[in-house]
Motif scaffolding. Sequence first.
Motif, short mmCIF file in Angstrom:
data_model
loop_
_atom_site.label_atom_id
_atom_site.label_comp_id
_atom_site.label_asym_id
_atom_site.label_seq_id
_atom_site.Cartn_x
_atom_site.Cartn_y
_atom_site.Cartn_z
N LYS A 35 -19.27 -7.84 32.37
CA LYS A 35 -19.47 -8.37 33.73
C LYS A 35 -19.57 -7.23 34.74
CE LYS A 35 -17.85 -13.08 33.25
NZ LYS A 35 -16.90 -14.14 33.65
N LYS A 36 -18.86 -6.14 34.47
CA LYS A 36 -18.98 -4.97 35.34
C LYS A 36 -20.36 -4.34 35.20
CE LYS A 36 -16.53 -0.71 36.59
NZ LYS A 36 -15.46 0.24 36.22
N ILE A 37 -20.84 -4.23 33.97
CA ILE A 37 -22.20 -3.70 33.75
C ILE A 37 -23.23 -4.63 34.36
CG2 ILE A 37 -23.92 -3.24 31.94
CD1 ILE A 37 -21.62 -2.20 30.20
N MET A 38 -22.99 -5.93 34.25
CA MET A 38 -23.89 -6.92 34.81
C MET A 38 -23.97 -6.78 36.34
SD MET A 38 -23.68 -10.96 33.88
CE MET A 38 -25.04 -12.09 34.21
N ALA A 39 -22.83 -6.50 36.97
CA ALA A 39 -22.80 -6.37 38.43
C ALA A 39 -23.56 -5.14 38.90
CB ALA A 39 -21.35 -6.30 38.91
N GLN A 40 -23.76 -4.17 38.01
CA GLN A 40 -24.47 -2.94 38.36
C GLN A 40 -25.96 -3.03 38.10
OE1 GLN A 40 -22.30 -0.21 35.89
NE2 GLN A 40 -20.48 -0.20 37.19
N ASN A 41 -26.42 -4.17 37.59
CA ASN A 41 -27.83 -4.35 37.26
C ASN A 41 -28.35 -5.64 37.85
OD1 ASN A 41 -28.69 -2.21 34.97
ND2 ASN A 41 -26.54 -2.76 34.67
N ASP A 42 -29.60 -5.65 38.22
CA ASP A 42 -30.23 -6.85 38.77
C ASP A 42 -30.87 -7.68 37.65
OD1 ASP A 42 -29.59 -6.04 41.38
OD2 ASP A 42 -31.40 -4.78 41.47
N ASN A 43 -31.11 -8.94 37.98
CA ASN A 43 -31.91 -9.80 37.10
C ASN A 43 -31.27 -9.98 35.73
OD1 ASN A 43 -34.06 -11.49 36.89
ND2 ASN A 43 -35.59 -9.90 36.53
N CYS A 44 -30.00 -10.45 35.72
CA CYS A 44 -29.24 -10.60 34.48
C CYS A 44 -28.97 -12.07 34.18
CB CYS A 44 -27.91 -9.86 34.57
SG CYS A 44 -28.03 -8.15 35.14
N ILE A 45 -28.74 -12.37 32.91
CA ILE A 45 -28.33 -13.71 32.51
C ILE A 45 -27.21 -13.59 31.48
CG2 ILE A 45 -30.10 -13.87 30.71
CD1 ILE A 45 -30.19 -16.91 31.22
N TRP A 46 -26.21 -14.48 31.59
CA TRP A 46 -25.07 -14.50 30.67
C TRP A 46 -25.16 -15.76 29.81
CZ3 TRP A 46 -20.88 -11.00 30.49
CH2 TRP A 46 -19.83 -11.38 29.65
N ILE A 47 -25.13 -15.60 28.50
CA ILE A 47 -25.20 -16.72 27.57
C ILE A 47 -23.93 -16.73 26.73
CG2 ILE A 47 -26.45 -17.69 25.59
CD1 ILE A 47 -29.00 -16.37 26.73
N ASN A 48 -23.21 -17.85 26.74
CA ASN A 48 -21.92 -17.96 26.05
C ASN A 48 -22.10 -18.70 24.73
OD1 ASN A 48 -19.32 -18.33 25.18
ND2 ASN A 48 -18.54 -19.14 27.12
N GLY A 49 -21.93 -17.97 23.62
CA GLY A 49 -22.12 -18.56 22.31
C GLY A 49 -21.09 -19.59 21.91
N ASP A 50 -19.99 -19.70 22.66
CA ASP A 50 -18.98 -20.71 22.36
C ASP A 50 -19.38 -22.10 22.88
OD1 ASP A 50 -17.02 -19.41 20.87
OD2 ASP A 50 -16.07 -18.56 22.64
N GLU A 51 -20.41 -22.17 23.74
CA GLU A 51 -20.79 -23.44 24.35
C GLU A 51 -21.73 -24.23 23.44
OE1 GLU A 51 -22.35 -22.57 28.20
OE2 GLU A 51 -20.40 -21.95 29.01
N TYR A 52 -21.45 -25.52 23.30
CA TYR A 52 -22.17 -26.37 22.34
C TYR A 52 -23.67 -26.45 22.63
CZ TYR A 52 -23.68 -30.48 19.72
OH TYR A 52 -24.37 -31.33 18.89
N ASP A 53 -24.04 -26.61 23.91
CA ASP A 53 -25.46 -26.75 24.22
C ASP A 53 -26.23 -25.47 23.93
OD1 ASP A 53 -24.12 -25.50 26.33
OD2 ASP A 53 -25.63 -26.11 27.80
N ILE A 54 -25.59 -24.33 24.10
CA ILE A 54 -26.23 -23.05 23.76
C ILE A 54 -26.40 -22.96 22.25
CG2 ILE A 54 -25.92 -20.55 23.75
CD1 ILE A 54 -26.71 -21.67 26.46
N GLN A 55 -25.39 -23.38 21.49
CA GLN A 55 -25.51 -23.37 20.04
C GLN A 55 -26.67 -24.23 19.57
OE1 GLN A 55 -21.65 -24.57 18.58
NE2 GLN A 55 -20.59 -22.85 19.55
N GLU A 56 -26.87 -25.36 20.19
CA GLU A 56 -27.97 -26.26 19.83
C GLU A 56 -29.32 -25.63 20.13
OE1 GLU A 56 -27.94 -29.44 18.29
OE2 GLU A 56 -25.97 -28.60 17.80
#
Length: 373
Positions: A35-56
């Motif tokens: 999240k610190k690296i993300m804050a230092q860069n523009d145009n980022c997306i975070w994907i959480n592999g623990d979430e069911y809809d992402i797994q699908e």
Amino acid sequence: MILRKLENIITQNLFRKKVIVILGARQTGKTTLLKKIMAQNDNCIWINGDEYDIQERFKNATSTQLNALIGNHRLVIIDEAQRLENIGLALKLLHDNYPEIQIIATGSSAFELLNKTNEPLTGRKLEYQLFPISFEEMIVSNTQLIEKRHLNTRLVFGSYPEVINNEGGEIEVLKFLADSYLFKDILMLDTIKKPEKLIKLLQALAFQIGSEISYNEIGNLIGLDSKTVENYINLLEKAFVVFKLNSFNRNLRNELKLSKKIYFYDNGIRNALISNFQMAEARQDIGALFENYLISERMKFNHYNKRYSNRYFWRTKDQQEIDYIEEIDGKLYAFEFKWNFNKKATISKTFTNAYPNSETRIITRDNYENFLS
């Protein structure tokens, strides 16, 4: 905020057309770091592999479907990537079809994530490990003098970020980690048929740090066959709970050849497993805790500073021993650890006579900082 050594390493390797894979136990700070690296860069997306809809969405996904999920983002972080089916193929498709995108995948189970990515990402990835906070990281934050004053605390409570940041609440944090969180990935594996035996195995290993172990003896103690004990220990290694040291042997007939020791990545987790948070000054196992701390911290130091070595202990059948050996470019470096100032520390002459070109050092509470930084 404690500056992690891995932050600069990752930042320097962004957008070099490599997938970055970060491994490490849960709660070592991967999310905070990214999240610190993300804050230092523009145009980022975070994907959480623990979430069911992402797994699908990752099941049998094509490169077009994956691109629709990512959109126009240039930095893509996939947290707990081992939870996603076909993650290796998905990362390969993204890397090959959209080379301008930087992908960072994290995982708390090397067993699952590496199995799923090794073949698809051959030649396409940079791989790093994030440990609990290291001595070297702490002296940057605290100064060396202050961190040395915390030695007794580190020996008992370890160095997980949440433990360090909850002074006075360490026991509660460690019990939560050890009881319900750290082994989450292992307990979900189909190969773990008897979870209660896994905990008994961990407790048996906790009582034997610094000592040679026998899979057969441990199996008899907890009611498992030796092969299952070995398999469980391999899984615990892949989940970054414990690691092995094998015995070193080259010259002498009476050197132990197939022996091994098991250490914990973190002293606090070890003590939580046996519910012993007695302070260092009164402990009977303080020598073993000091040894475990030094070897685990040395591992962090070597990894972050790209010092590649083979690691061993050394012992003969007549009980001559060296606590820790590193072999770097064919040269041996032998270390003996001594907590108790009242006991005279020496390096085995049997060892130095057998390996005269080796370098030897005795590590104590007075000089351990030079061993770890």
